[in-house]
Write an enzyme that holds these catalytic residues in place. Structure first.
Site, mmCIF file in Angstrom:
data_model
loop_
_atom_site.group_PDB
_atom_site.id
_atom_site.type_symbol
_atom_site.label_atom_id
_atom_site.label_comp_id
_atom_site.label_asym_id
_atom_site.label_seq_id
_atom_site.Cartn_x
_atom_site.Cartn_y
_atom_site.Cartn_z
ATOM 1 N N HIS A 1 -3.558 -11.350 8.692
ATOM 2 C CA HIS A 1 -2.452 -10.479 8.288
ATOM 3 C C HIS A 1 -1.141 -11.145 8.676
ATOM 4 O O HIS A 1 -0.965 -11.584 9.821
ATOM 5 C CB HIS A 1 -2.578 -9.121 8.996
ATOM 6 N N ARG B 1 0.837 -1.194 0.000
ATOM 7 C CA ARG B 1 0.000 0.000 0.000
ATOM 8 C C ARG B 1 0.880 1.254 0.000
ATOM 9 O O ARG B 1 1.854 1.322 0.762
ATOM 10 C CB ARG B 1 -0.894 0.058 1.240
ATOM 11 N N HIS C 1 -9.718 -7.969 12.094
ATOM 12 C CA HIS C 1 -8.998 -9.102 11.506
ATOM 13 C C HIS C 1 -9.776 -10.410 11.615
ATOM 14 O O HIS C 1 -9.186 -11.487 11.640
ATOM 15 C CB HIS C 1 -7.619 -9.248 12.158
#
Length: 262
Positions: free
Chosen positions: A232, A173, A227
């Site tokens: 992740h 990102r 999450h």
């Protein structure tokens, strides 16, 4: 579209053993037509150089529980142990020496753009659509190198899950993208070090638990706010450049992984 459906499998090339009698400890693998990288010597404990670093990059996902393989070009005990795990996973003689058979397997699972068979550059550059590897704190080259290591860890994780497909829902990102999605200001996604994962064939908890054995120093999954729909994983420990602390952090309480530093 998932990487495992997008990418063609790279065919294994049979490597013929030269007829001349050469000591196996120093024998170089036969020449191999590979579009990314070709090793020209057998590597073992005590070896050093850029070819060792290229090997370390590809076996980083076989570091073992709560461990990492540094890309330092030094073939030490952690590298040898990771090579043994790689060899065992792929049905090779598990001796910790990277020779002809080990390289042949790496060529088989490596595409010409240096990515492992089941993951792509495009898939990893998809935080908010293709960002072109720019807009983060590192140079484009550094970010791509981190993303490549992440993909090789994901390939190992996929293998460890029984060759079941993994989907990357968010990779690199830019700062702008990270802000848009509400990412932490120091998110490992900014560095190309992270991936958010889901799978149709393995539960999120199976992914989180397995990730502990595949070189990921950051794992955040079910039971942590934000999450519960993905896992992740990241390489935050390697991103700690001065190596002053072991900042391995795992948290997936719904999977029996208590939040905390290891």
């Amino acid at each position: 579209m998932r990487a495992h459906l997008m990418k063609r499998a790279v065919l294994a090339l049979a490597l013929a053993v030269p007829g001349a009698a050469i000591a196996s400890a120093v024998a170089a693998p036969p020449a191999h037509a590979d579009g990314c990288y070709t090793w020209n010597r057998t590597l073992s404990r005590g070896s050093s150089g850029s070819d060792v670093r290229e090997l370390q990059l590809r076996i980083a996902g076989w570091a073992g529980n709560n461990n990492v393989v540094e890309l330092d070009g030094q073939y030490g005990p952690k590298t040898a142990a990771a090579v043994r795990r790689f060899q065992s996973a792929y049905g090779l003689r598990s001796d910790g020496v990277a020779g002809q058979q080990t390289f042949a397997k790496l060529y088989q699972i490596q595409d010409n753009d240096c990515t492992p068979r089941h993951f792509t550059w495009n898939e990893m550059d998809d935080g908010c659509g293709r960002g072109g590897w720019t807009g983060g704190p590192l140079t484009t080259a550094q970010t791509r190198q981190n993303a490549l290591r992440t993909m090789w860890k994901l390939e190992a994780l996929r293998k460890g899950l029984g060759d079941q497909p993994l989907e990357v829902t968010s990779g690199f990102r830019s700062r702008t993208c990270n802000s848009q999605v509400g990412g932490a200001s120091n998110s490992q996604h900014l560095y190309g070090n992270a991936a958010d994962l889901v799978s149709d064939n393995r539960s999120l908890c199976q992914i989180a638990r397995a990730a502990r054995n595949h070189g990921f120093s950051g794992i955040i999954g079910p039971g942590v706010s934000g999450h519960n729909s993905h896992v992740h994983v990241d390489s935050r420990r390697e991103n700690n450049r001065d190596n002053s602390t072991n900042n391995t952090y795992w948290a997936a309480p719904d999977c029996g992984i208590a939040p905390g530093y290891r």
